[in-house]
Design an enzyme around this catalytic site. Structure first.
Site, PDB file in Angstrom:
ATOM      1  N   LYS A  61      -5.034  40.783  92.050  1.00 46.30           N
ATOM      2  CA  LYS A  61      -4.852  42.050  91.329  1.00 46.30           C
ATOM      3  C   LYS A  61      -5.775  43.170  91.824  1.00 46.30           C
ATOM      4  O   LYS A  61      -5.448  44.356  91.701  1.00 46.30           O
ATOM      5  CB  LYS A  61      -5.073  41.838  89.837  1.00 46.30           C
ATOM      6  CG  LYS A  61      -3.974  41.049  89.138  1.00 46.30           C
ATOM      7  CD  LYS A  61      -2.700  41.872  89.001  1.00 46.30           C
ATOM      8  CE  LYS A  61      -1.693  41.193  88.100  1.00 46.30           C
ATOM      9  NZ  LYS A  61      -0.472  42.002  87.912  1.00 46.30           N
ATOM     10  N   SER A 311      -2.167  32.530  93.292  1.00 48.16           N
ATOM     11  CA  SER A 311      -2.433  33.945  93.014  1.00 48.16           C
ATOM     12  C   SER A 311      -3.699  34.219  92.229  1.00 48.16           C
ATOM     13  O   SER A 311      -4.203  35.340  92.251  1.00 48.16           O
ATOM     14  CB  SER A 311      -1.238  34.563  92.271  1.00 48.16           C
ATOM     15  OG  SER A 311      -0.984  33.844  91.076  1.00 48.16           O
TER      16      SER A 311
END
Length: 409
Positions: A61, A311
């Site tokens: 992110k 992720s």
């Protein structure tokens, strides 16, 4: 794909992703690419992990948040930024803002895990706890933006964010040029959209496959209808990809470039997380383990070499404990039973003797003697045991029945 919405709010190109990569130089790490021997044997082809769980702030992110905030005009930076998130996006925005000298305010749900709240504050954001569900938190952040002029930083629905996340794709092609399939988790779609732009522009032969939690899979019905559809996501341990509606920006890209969207169950997610911890020695959150869950549930369905994108690794320790127990149960390595026995000296020792012969490792024992359902001389015992797999778990259960115990799972 006929959906337009002003050409999906503007297209994202390979040049945008390359520009984002230059912007992130010295900011985001080129995270490691690790081989997985176990999955390589299981799939019969090379399998690698792209370890964004080891990225700064613990997830990918940071990439999109930094590119988005770095692209603001001076007067927009002066007004500050605001975001709403229960975890990874919050930390990405907080850290990116601090690096760029921009004031940040992050709204988080009241029940957000304390480690994530503390990390967001440590990265420099002012944290405001509001709402018990993400929708309430999001509304509060948008209201704050309208009142103060702060720029709202969306977690996935902006071209700059998509371009920033796409830099992961450029790294994968550099680190594993022979790759044939890339598998990644999907929430709102920012990551897979950016990755698909980068990869398909340079290597259209590479398959890009997305994975959603079965209870929060908004993309399959949306792609089937040709436009973003809202769903009511069910509870899932993969909160990082629990999104009720695809973003307008990534949706068009996903429809045009992504080869397939798959779903995985909660049991498959917990088994994958357990695999990452035990076999790969990697702490991965459930959303980050979703590609591994897809590989493990259908080992013959992927052309190799395969890269599974992990992720993120931001998982609350208490949640991790519960998930691991769930994963052990799904793998046949954990058994919890309740049974009744005579409340007399030696009864528990006899029971434990049966389990010892069955080679079950007893982790915990608890007694209930005061339940009105119990007879005067009865006690109820709850046992938690470690077993060696589905077959052994069945054998332990059978040994209890053979010894005359009434088992209530």
């Amino acid at each position: 794909m006929t959906y337009d919405k002003a050409a999906a709010v503007s297209s994202v190109t390979l040049d945008d992703v390359r520009g984002a990569q230059k912007m992130l130089s010295g900011v985001a790490r080129m995270t490691a690419m690790e081989g997985s021997r176990h999955l390589t044997r299981l799939l019969g082809c090379p399998v690698h992990f792209k370890c964004e769980n080891l990225q700064r702030t613990g997830s990918f992110k940071l990439r999109g948040a930094y590119v988005r905030i770095a692209g603001l005009l001076p007067e927009e930076r002066a007004a500050g930024v605001v975001a709403a998130s229960a975890g990874n996006h919050a930390q990405g925005v907080a850290h990116a803002s601090s690096l760029l000298g921009v004031r940040s305010t992050v709204f988080m749900p009241v029940g957000a895990p304390l480690p994530k709240v503390a990390a967001t504050r440590e990265y420099g954001a002012e944290v405001r706890l509001h709402g018990h569900v993400v929708d309430e938190t999001l509304a509060a952040a948008q209201e704050y933006a309208a009142e103060t002029g702060a720029v709202f930083i969306h977690p996935f629905d902006h071209p700059d964010v998509v371009a920033g996340q796409g830099t992961v794709g450029l790294e994968i092609l550099e680190q594993c040029p022979e790759v044939r399939t890339i598998v990644t988790g999907v929430g709102g779609g920012g990551l897979i959209a950016g990755l698909a732009v980068a990869v398909k522009s340079l290597r259209p032969d590479v398959r890009v496959i997305g994975v959603q939690a079965e209870g929060a899979a908004a993309y399959p019905p949306s792609l089937a209808s040709g436009r973003p559809m809202s769903i009511e996501p069910r509870a899932t341990m993969a909160d990082g990809i629990k999104v009720g509606r695809p973003g307008d920006v990534p949706f068009r890209i996903v429809g045009d470039l992504v080869d397939e969207i798959r779903t995985v169950t909660e049991d498959e997610l917990s088994s994958a997380l357990l695999h990452c911890l035990e076999r790969a020695k990697l702490v991965v959150e459930p959303a980050g383990a979703s590609p591994v869950a897809a590989l493990m549930s259908d080992p013959g369905g992927f052309e190799g070499p395969v890269v599974a994108l992990l992720s993120g690794g931001n998982v609350d320790p208490l949640l991790l404990q519960r998930i691991l127990r769930h994963g052990m149960s799904a793998a046949g390595r954990y058994l919890a039973v309740r049974l009744r026995l005579t409340d007399s000296p030696g009864a528990l020792a006899t029971l434990l003797g049966v389990l010892s012969v069955a080679d079950a490792n007893v982790l915990d024992v608890s007694h209930v003697r005061t339940d009105p359902r119990l007879g005067l001389t009865e006690a109820e015992v709850e046992l938690q045991m470690e077993t060696k797999g589905p077959e052994h778990r069945t054998q332990v259960h059978a040994a209890l029945l053979e010894a005359g115990y009434r088992v209530m799972e």
